[in-house]
Design an enzyme around this catalytic site. Structure first.
Site, PDB file in Angstrom:
ATOM      1  N   GLY A  15       0.831  -1.207   0.000  1.00  0.00           N
ATOM      2  CA  GLY A  15       0.000   0.000   0.000  1.00  0.00           C
ATOM      3  C   GLY A  15       0.865   1.256   0.000  1.00  0.00           C
ATOM      4  O   GLY A  15       0.592   2.210  -0.735  1.00  0.00           O
ATOM      5  N   LYS A 105      -3.173 -13.012  -3.310  1.00  0.00           N
ATOM      6  CA  LYS A 105      -3.262 -14.317  -4.003  1.00  0.00           C
ATOM      7  C   LYS A 105      -3.926 -15.370  -3.149  1.00  0.00           C
ATOM      8  O   LYS A 105      -4.613 -16.263  -3.676  1.00  0.00           O
ATOM      9  CB  LYS A 105      -1.879 -14.792  -4.463  1.00  0.00           C
ATOM     10  CG  LYS A 105      -0.790 -14.802  -3.408  1.00  0.00           C
ATOM     11  CD  LYS A 105      -0.032 -13.489  -3.372  1.00  0.00           C
ATOM     12  CE  LYS A 105       0.681 -13.316  -2.058  1.00  0.00           C
ATOM     13  NZ  LYS A 105       1.936 -12.624  -2.146  1.00  0.00           N
ATOM     14  N   GLU A 190       5.464 -13.155   3.595  1.00  0.00           N
ATOM     15  CA  GLU A 190       4.064 -12.973   3.994  1.00  0.00           C
ATOM     16  C   GLU A 190       4.007 -12.706   5.494  1.00  0.00           C
ATOM     17  O   GLU A 190       4.955 -13.025   6.219  1.00  0.00           O
ATOM     18  CB  GLU A 190       3.260 -14.246   3.678  1.00  0.00           C
ATOM     19  CG  GLU A 190       3.148 -14.554   2.204  1.00  0.00           C
ATOM     20  CD  GLU A 190       2.546 -13.413   1.403  1.00  0.00           C
ATOM     21  OE1 GLU A 190       1.424 -13.003   1.678  1.00  0.00           O
ATOM     22  OE2 GLU A 190       3.232 -12.913   0.495  1.00  0.00           O
ATOM     23  N   LYS A 205      -0.315 -18.859  -6.088  1.00  0.00           N
ATOM     24  CA  LYS A 205      -0.020 -18.202  -7.381  1.00  0.00           C
ATOM     25  C   LYS A 205      -0.145 -19.193  -8.535  1.00  0.00           C
ATOM     26  O   LYS A 205      -0.657 -18.851  -9.605  1.00  0.00           O
ATOM     27  CB  LYS A 205       1.375 -17.595  -7.330  1.00  0.00           C
ATOM     28  CG  LYS A 205       1.487 -16.456  -6.311  1.00  0.00           C
ATOM     29  CD  LYS A 205       2.929 -16.115  -6.035  1.00  0.00           C
ATOM     30  CE  LYS A 205       3.074 -14.981  -5.046  1.00  0.00           C
ATOM     31  NZ  LYS A 205       4.425 -14.859  -4.506  1.00  0.00           N
TER      32      LYS A 205
HETATM   33  N1  LIG Z   1       4.959  -7.615   0.292  1.00  0.00           N
HETATM   34  C1  LIG Z   1       5.046  -8.029  -0.943  1.00  0.00           C
HETATM   35  O1  LIG Z   1       6.116  -8.021  -1.564  1.00  0.00           O
HETATM   36  C2  LIG Z   1       3.822  -8.520  -1.662  1.00  0.00           C
HETATM   37  C3  LIG Z   1       3.912  -8.820  -3.027  1.00  0.00           C
HETATM   38  C4  LIG Z   1       2.785  -9.265  -3.713  1.00  0.00           C
HETATM   39  C5  LIG Z   1       1.587  -9.378  -3.042  1.00  0.00           C
HETATM   40  N2  LIG Z   1       1.525  -9.076  -1.714  1.00  0.00           N
HETATM   41  C6  LIG Z   1       0.226  -9.175  -1.063  1.00  0.00           C
HETATM   42  O2  LIG Z   1      -0.206  -7.849  -0.799  1.00  0.00           O
HETATM   43  C7  LIG Z   1      -1.024  -7.811   0.362  1.00  0.00           C
HETATM   44  C8  LIG Z   1      -0.440  -6.834   1.358  1.00  0.00           C
HETATM   45  O3  LIG Z   1       0.850  -7.257   1.704  1.00  0.00           O
HETATM   46  P1  LIG Z   1       1.875  -6.303   2.477  1.00  0.00           P
HETATM   47  O4  LIG Z   1       3.198  -6.990   2.379  1.00  0.00           O
HETATM   48  O5  LIG Z   1       1.739  -4.906   2.029  1.00  0.00           O
HETATM   49  O6  LIG Z   1       1.314  -6.461   3.961  1.00  0.00           O
HETATM   50  P2  LIG Z   1       1.551  -5.491   5.217  1.00  0.00           P
HETATM   51  O7  LIG Z   1       1.354  -6.325   6.421  1.00  0.00           O
HETATM   52  O8  LIG Z   1       2.830  -4.742   5.054  1.00  0.00           O
HETATM   53  O9  LIG Z   1       0.352  -4.450   5.077  1.00  0.00           O
HETATM   54  C9  LIG Z   1      -0.972  -4.721   5.435  1.00  0.00           C
HETATM   55  C10 LIG Z   1      -1.583  -3.451   5.993  1.00  0.00           C
HETATM   56  O10 LIG Z   1      -2.966  -3.682   6.246  1.00  0.00           O
HETATM   57  C11 LIG Z   1      -3.313  -3.118   7.488  1.00  0.00           C
HETATM   58  N3  LIG Z   1      -4.489  -3.820   8.023  1.00  0.00           N
HETATM   59  C12 LIG Z   1      -4.551  -5.073   8.546  1.00  0.00           C
HETATM   60  N4  LIG Z   1      -5.825  -5.373   8.887  1.00  0.00           N
HETATM   61  C13 LIG Z   1      -6.586  -4.307   8.554  1.00  0.00           C
HETATM   62  C14 LIG Z   1      -7.955  -4.013   8.634  1.00  0.00           C
HETATM   63  N5  LIG Z   1      -8.836  -4.884   9.130  1.00  0.00           N
HETATM   64  N6  LIG Z   1      -8.370  -2.803   8.202  1.00  0.00           N
HETATM   65  C15 LIG Z   1      -7.521  -1.896   7.711  1.00  0.00           C
HETATM   66  N7  LIG Z   1      -6.181  -2.127   7.596  1.00  0.00           N
HETATM   67  C16 LIG Z   1      -5.729  -3.306   8.005  1.00  0.00           C
HETATM   68  C17 LIG Z   1      -2.072  -3.282   8.346  1.00  0.00           C
HETATM   69  O11 LIG Z   1      -2.063  -2.351   9.426  1.00  0.00           O
HETATM   70  C18 LIG Z   1      -0.966  -3.014   7.327  1.00  0.00           C
HETATM   71  O12 LIG Z   1      -0.600  -1.642   7.262  1.00  0.00           O
HETATM   72  C19 LIG Z   1      -1.092  -9.269   0.846  1.00  0.00           C
HETATM   73  O13 LIG Z   1      -2.221  -9.874   0.297  1.00  0.00           O
HETATM   74  C20 LIG Z   1       0.173  -9.885   0.249  1.00  0.00           C
HETATM   75  O14 LIG Z   1       0.068 -11.271   0.054  1.00  0.00           O
HETATM   76  C21 LIG Z   1       2.602  -8.651  -1.019  1.00  0.00           C
HETATM   77  N1  LIG Z   2       5.798 -13.452   0.067  1.00  0.00           N
HETATM   78  C1  LIG Z   2       5.764 -13.321  -1.353  1.00  0.00           C
HETATM   79  C2  LIG Z   2       5.451 -11.900  -1.730  1.00  0.00           C
HETATM   80  C3  LIG Z   2       5.139 -11.714  -3.179  1.00  0.00           C
HETATM   81  O1  LIG Z   2       3.937 -12.310  -3.534  1.00  0.00           O
HETATM   82  C4  LIG Z   2       7.100 -13.740  -1.926  1.00  0.00           C
HETATM   83  O2  LIG Z   2       8.049 -13.932  -1.171  1.00  0.00           O
HETATM   84  O3  LIG Z   2       7.205 -13.928  -3.133  1.00  0.00           O
END
Ligand SMILES: NC(=O)c1ccc[n+]([C@@H]2O[C@H](COP(=O)([O-])OP(=O)(O)OC[C@H]3O[C@@H](n4cnc5c(N)ncnc54)[C@H](O)[C@@H]3O)[C@@H](O)[C@H]2O)c1
Ligand SMILES: N[C@@H](CCO)C(=O)O
Ligand code: NA
Length: 436
Positions: A15, A105, A190, A205
C-alpha cells in the site's frame, strides 16, 4: 478531466509503495490512463502509520467498511491480505458496484471462484496482476498476450522469499533461519512466513495461473504443496555436481486425463535461464503450442515492484470502466461460460523425473540390486554418482537421476529399494524437470 477515485485498504509494504509511486509518476500515469487516478481515502487499522505515509494529503480512517460503502469511491484497492476481512471487504465493494484491485493471491486462490462470479454478476472488474509474481506482468501475458495458444505447461519461481533463502544458503552458506529473517526485514515475506517456506504462497499463485492458462476454476485445495524446509544441503551440492540447480517451482501442466498443479523443490538443468534466477527475483516459463517457450522475469516482491502491478491494474480499469462489461477482457482469460471443469490430478498420477539419494552398505552387488528394481518398474537411469566411502566407513551414498515415470510407479520402486537390507534408511526423492 474528472479523476477516478480510489479507496486504498491497507497501507503497509505494498500500500505504501502504491501511494508513493502513484504520487511520483502522477503526470505520466494520467497521460496513460486518460484521467487522473486519485487516492481519496486510505483505511488502515494503524492510523498513526497511515498518517505518516500519506503526510496528511488524503483522508485516513481505520474503518475499511466505510470506504467500500463510500459512494464517491470508484475503485477499491485491497492490500490488507488474508482470507478473512479481505474477503468480506472485496465482496462488499463488488456488491456496492465498485471495481477491485487486489494483490491478495491467498484470497483469490481460495475464494476466487466466488469473487469472480460476484463481479461478473455485478458487471465490475477485479484485477490482480500484483497477486502473481509481483511486478512481472504475467497475468497480462497469460490473459491477453498468449490468447492464440493452447498453453501446454507453465513453471515458475514465484516466491521471492524462498528463492532468496535458497540463493543465500547456496552462495554464502548462511543458515536458513538467518536468511528468512532478512527476507522478512526486506518486506518479501508474507505476514505468516510459513506460507512462503512451506510452498503455500507459491501454490496460491500457481493455482491462479492454472485457471487463466487452461480455462479451469481455481482448485487450490487440489494442489500438491511442498516447501523448502525439508531440503538438505547435501542434495543442493549433489544436484550441482550433476549439473542441476534446486528451485522451488510452481508447475501447472495439461495432461490428457487432467491438469497437474504442484509446488515442490525441483531439480532443473543449471544451463536453463530460469535456473539462474537468484535472490528475490521471480521468473515464469510458459510453453504455448504456437509461440513455444516464453520467459518472464523480474521482481516478484517488495513495495514498489508490487505497486507497479497494482497501478497498472488501476490504469486498465480507468481505461475500461466505461466500456460495456460484455466487451471487457474476461477476468480469467476465458469467457465465464467457457470455463471447463477439468480436474487437478492427484500427485500419484503426476509424470516427472526423479533425483534419488540413498545410503547403502559398501558391498558388491548393491548397485545391481537397485538397478534391477528400477528396470523391473520400467524406470531408466539418466545419470549416477557413487561416492567412495569415507575413511573407515562401511556405507556410502548413491545418487541417481531417472527418466520420466508416473509418480506412483516411482514410489512403488522406491519402497522396494528401501526394503533391501543393504539400503540404510529412507531414500531421499526430489522431482526433476527438464523444462523443455
Ligand atoms: N509484500 C510483498 O512483496 C507482496 C507482493 C505481492 C503481493 N503481496 C500481497 O499484498 C497484500 C499486502 O501485503 P503487504 O506486504 O503490504 O502487507 P503489510 O502487512 O505490510 O500491510 C498490510 C496493511 O494492512 C493493514 N491492516 C490489517 N488489517 C486491517 C484491517 N482490518 N483494516 C484496515 N487495515 C488493516 C495493516 O495495518 C498493514 O498496514 C497481501 O495480500 C500480500 O500477500 C505482497
Ligand atoms: N511473500 C511473497 C510476496 C510476493 O507475492 C514472496 O516472497 O514472493
Ligand atoms: Na504480476
Amino acid at each position: 478531466m474528472k479523476p477516478i477515485n480510489v479507496g486504498l485498504l491497507g497501507i503497509g509494504t505494498v500500500g505504501g509503495g502504491t501511494f508513493n509511486v502513484l504520487k511520483r509518476n502522477e503526470e505520466e500515469i494520467t497521460r496513460r490512463a486518460g484521467r487522473p487516478i486519485r487516492i481519496t481515502t486510505v483505511a488502515d487499522k494503524n492510523l498513526e502509520h497511515a498518517r505518516k505515509v500519506t503526510g496528511g494529503a488524503v483522508k485516513v480512517t481505520d474503518d475499511a467498511f466505510a470506504v467500500v460503502a463510500d459512494p464517491e469511491i470508484d475503485i477499491v484497492v485491497e492490500l490488507i491480505g488474508g482470507y478473512g476481512v479481505a474477503r468480506e471487504l472485496v465482496l462488499k465493494a463488488i456488491e456496492n458496484g465498485k471495481h477491485v484491485v487486489t494483490a491478495n493471491k491467498a484470497l483469490l486462490a481460495v475464494h476466487g471462484n466466488e469473487i469472480f462470479a460476484a463481479a461478473q454478476k455485478k458487471g465490475v472488474m477485479v484485477a490482480f496482476e500484483a497477486a502473481v509474481a509481483g511486478g512481472i506482468p504475467i497475468i497480462k501475458a497469460l490473459r491477453e498476450g498468449l490468447t492464440a495458444n493452447r498453453i501446454q505447461w507453465l513453471a515458475g519461481i514465484i516466491n521471492g522469499t524462498t528463492n532468496f533463502i535458497l540463493s543465500e544458503m547456496r552462495d554464502k552458506g548462511l543458515p536458513f533461519a538467518d536468511v528468512l529473517k532478512e527476507a522478512q526485514a526486506l518486506g518479501y515475506a508474507e505476514s505468516d512466513p510459513t506460507f512462503d517456506i512451506e510452498g503455500v504462497d507459491a501454490a496460491h499463485k500457481a493455482t491462479i495461473m492454472s485457471a487463466i492458462a487452461f480455462g479451469i476454476p481455481m482448485q487450490f485445495d487440489k494442489a500438491h504443496v511442498e516447501g523448502i524446509t525439508k531440503l538438505e544441503s547435501a542434495d543442493i551440492t549433489y544436484a550441482e555436481q550433476l549439473g542441476y540447480r534446486i528451485k522451488l517451482l510452481g508447475i501447472a501442466r495439461r495432461r490428457d486425463n487432467g491438469v497437474e498443479l504442484r509446488v515442490h523443490p525441483t531439480l532443473i538443468p543449471a544451463k536453463r535461464l530460469i535456473a539462474n534466477v537468484e535472490g528475490a527475483m521471480n521468473a515464469v516459463l510458459v510453453q504455448g503450442d504456437a509461440v513455444g517457450a516464453t520467459l518472464y522475469y523480474g521482481k516478484g516482491a517488495g513495495a514498489e515492484p508490487t505497486a507497479s502491478a497494482v497501478i497498472a491494474d488501476l490504469v486498465d480499469i480507468t481505461r475500461l470502466h466505461t466500456a460495456d462489461p460484455e466487451h471487457r477482457v474476461p477476468h480469467l482469460a476465458f469467457q465465464p461460460d467457457q470455463v471447463q471443469d477439468i480436474a487437478v490430478l492427484p500427485i500419484d498420477e503426476v509424470i516427472t523425473s526423479y533425483y534419488l539419494r540413498m545410503r547403502v552398505e559398501d558391498k558388491p552387488g548393491v548397485l545391481a540390486d537397485i538397478t534391477r528394481i528400477l528396470a523391473d518398474s520400467d524406470i531408466s537411469i539418466d545419470a549416477m554418482i557413487q561416492k567412495e566411502p569415507g575413511e573407515g566407513e562401511a556405507q556410502t551414498d548413491i545418487i541417481m537421476l531417472t527418466h520420466q515415470t508416473v509418480e506412483k510407479n516411482a514410489n512403488a520402486a522406491i519402497a522396494r529399494i528401501e526394503a533391501l537390507p543393504v539400503v540404510c534408511g529412507k531414500v531421499t526423492r526430489l522431482r526433476l524437470e527438464n523444462l523443455q
